[in-house]
Design a protein around this motif. Structure first.
Motif, mmCIF file in Angstrom:
data_model
loop_
_atom_site.group_PDB
_atom_site.id
_atom_site.type_symbol
_atom_site.label_atom_id
_atom_site.label_comp_id
_atom_site.label_asym_id
_atom_site.label_seq_id
_atom_site.Cartn_x
_atom_site.Cartn_y
_atom_site.Cartn_z
ATOM 1 N N LEU A 22 0.829 -1.201 0.000
ATOM 2 C CA LEU A 22 0.000 0.000 0.000
ATOM 3 C C LEU A 22 0.873 1.265 0.000
ATOM 4 O O LEU A 22 0.641 2.192 -0.787
ATOM 5 N N SER B 156 2.695 1.893 -3.340
ATOM 6 C CA SER B 156 1.799 2.471 -4.339
ATOM 7 C C SER B 156 1.500 3.935 -4.033
ATOM 8 O O SER B 156 1.430 4.767 -4.938
ATOM 9 N N LEU B 157 1.336 4.245 -2.759
ATOM 10 C CA LEU B 157 1.085 5.623 -2.347
ATOM 11 C C LEU B 157 2.239 6.529 -2.774
ATOM 12 O O LEU B 157 2.016 7.629 -3.300
ATOM 13 N N MET C 38 -6.385 4.226 -9.865
ATOM 14 C CA MET C 38 -6.324 3.696 -8.515
ATOM 15 C C MET C 38 -5.562 2.367 -8.527
ATOM 16 O O MET C 38 -5.932 1.456 -9.267
ATOM 17 N N PHE D 131 -5.032 -0.617 -3.548
ATOM 18 C CA PHE D 131 -5.947 0.359 -2.950
ATOM 19 C C PHE D 131 -7.382 -0.151 -3.056
ATOM 20 O O PHE D 131 -8.126 -0.191 -2.072
ATOM 21 N N ARG D 132 -7.767 -0.488 -4.280
ATOM 22 C CA ARG D 132 -9.153 -0.907 -4.521
ATOM 23 C C ARG D 132 -9.495 -2.164 -3.733
ATOM 24 O O ARG D 132 -10.557 -2.246 -3.106
ATOM 25 N N ALA E 112 -9.944 -1.404 -0.012
ATOM 26 C CA ALA E 112 -11.192 -0.689 0.249
ATOM 27 C C ALA E 112 -12.387 -1.626 0.164
ATOM 28 O O ALA E 112 -13.308 -1.568 0.989
ATOM 29 N N CYS F 160 -10.276 8.065 -4.713
ATOM 30 C CA CYS F 160 -9.521 7.969 -3.461
ATOM 31 C C CYS F 160 -8.909 9.330 -3.177
ATOM 32 O O CYS F 160 -8.022 9.788 -3.912
ATOM 33 N N ILE G 117 -6.528 11.546 -1.001
ATOM 34 C CA ILE G 117 -5.324 11.295 -0.214
ATOM 35 C C ILE G 117 -4.966 12.588 0.510
ATOM 36 O O ILE G 117 -4.594 13.581 -0.117
ATOM 37 N N LEU H 199 -6.253 7.925 3.511
ATOM 38 C CA LEU H 199 -6.839 7.526 2.219
ATOM 39 C C LEU H 199 -8.332 7.375 2.408
ATOM 40 O O LEU H 199 -8.776 6.576 3.238
ATOM 41 N N PHE I 205 -11.748 6.417 0.526
ATOM 42 C CA PHE I 205 -12.315 5.811 -0.672
ATOM 43 C C PHE I 205 -13.819 6.102 -0.743
ATOM 44 O O PHE I 205 -14.542 5.946 0.243
#
Length: 217
Positions: free
Chosen positions: A37, A40-41, A96, A100-101, A104, A121, A123, A211, A213
């Motif tokens: 996570l 990716s952020l 996204m 992330f998806r 969520a 999303c 942030i 984050l 969503f």
């Protein structure tokens, strides 16, 4: 997709804390997936950096923001809205990331909301002293979908009120890896974040990343 991403993670349900009808706090939900996570952020904020936006009234927000997904939340002199284009770069928001998806969707399901499919999303970056005043999330078209809020970095005091601004909010300490899910009867409850206390998180440094969503469109 969710099963493929997280099939190696033991099916251990995290501690749960009921907040209201339709609202739940999932303690440590992110922990098994935080490395992917956070990686990716970091890719997202490198390409779409944080910025402190201005409210329609001309006040600069203390929280810095960026977005990913098909729609991004923005605010300026013309109002609050979702837009498919980053106003800074003029380009569409980054897609996204699958992690992330999947996270969520899993959190929403654990919170009692099956079939959640976020397209946005938000942030948020909180530096020490930054805060978010009590507000409702009302810019989405369909209030039937829940909100899924992920906390990373420094601990924060989350304020969760009721359907009226005057309702006294409950205070919840959110730690790194906690997730709050709310929808249904509590979907339009007022909520916010108290001023962030200073500190130095071992992974995220002197900041809190949130984050959020949503199903925006």
């Amino acid at each position: 997709m969710t099963a493929d991403l997280f099939e190696a993670v033991p099916d251990v349900r995290p501690p749960r804390e009921a907040m209201a009808d339709g609202a739940v706090l999932l303690r440590g939900f992110v922990k098994p997936h935080e490395s992917e996570l956070i990686a990716s952020l970091r890719e997202i904020v490198t390409q779409a950096p944080f910025r402190r936006m201005f409210t329609p009234g001309g006040h600069q927000m203390s929280v810095a923001m960026t977005n990913c997904g098909n729609a991004g939340w923005v605010t300026d002199h013309s109002g609050y809205r979702y837009d498919g284009v980053d106003p800074v770069s003029g380009q569409p928001w980054l897609a996204m990331p699958p992690v992330f998806r999947a996270l969520a969707e899993m959190a929403a399901s654990d919170g009692g909301f099956e079939g959640f499919s976020p397209d946005a999303c938000l942030i948020n970056r909180y530096a020490p002293g930054a805060r978010m005043s009590l507000h409702q999330d009302r810019n989405e078209i369909d209030f039937g979908a829940p909100i899924v809020s992920v906390s990373l970095g420094l601990p924060a005091t989350f304020l969760f009120g009721g359907p009226k601004r005057a309702d006294k909010p409950q205070r919840y300490r959110l730690e790194h890896g906690d997730v709050v899910v709310w929808g249904g009867p509590s979907r339009l409850f007022f909520h916010g974040v108290a001023p962030l206390a200073d500190g130095d998180h071992a992974v995220m440094g002197r900041q809190r990343i949130n984050l959020t969503f949503r199903k925006a469109r």
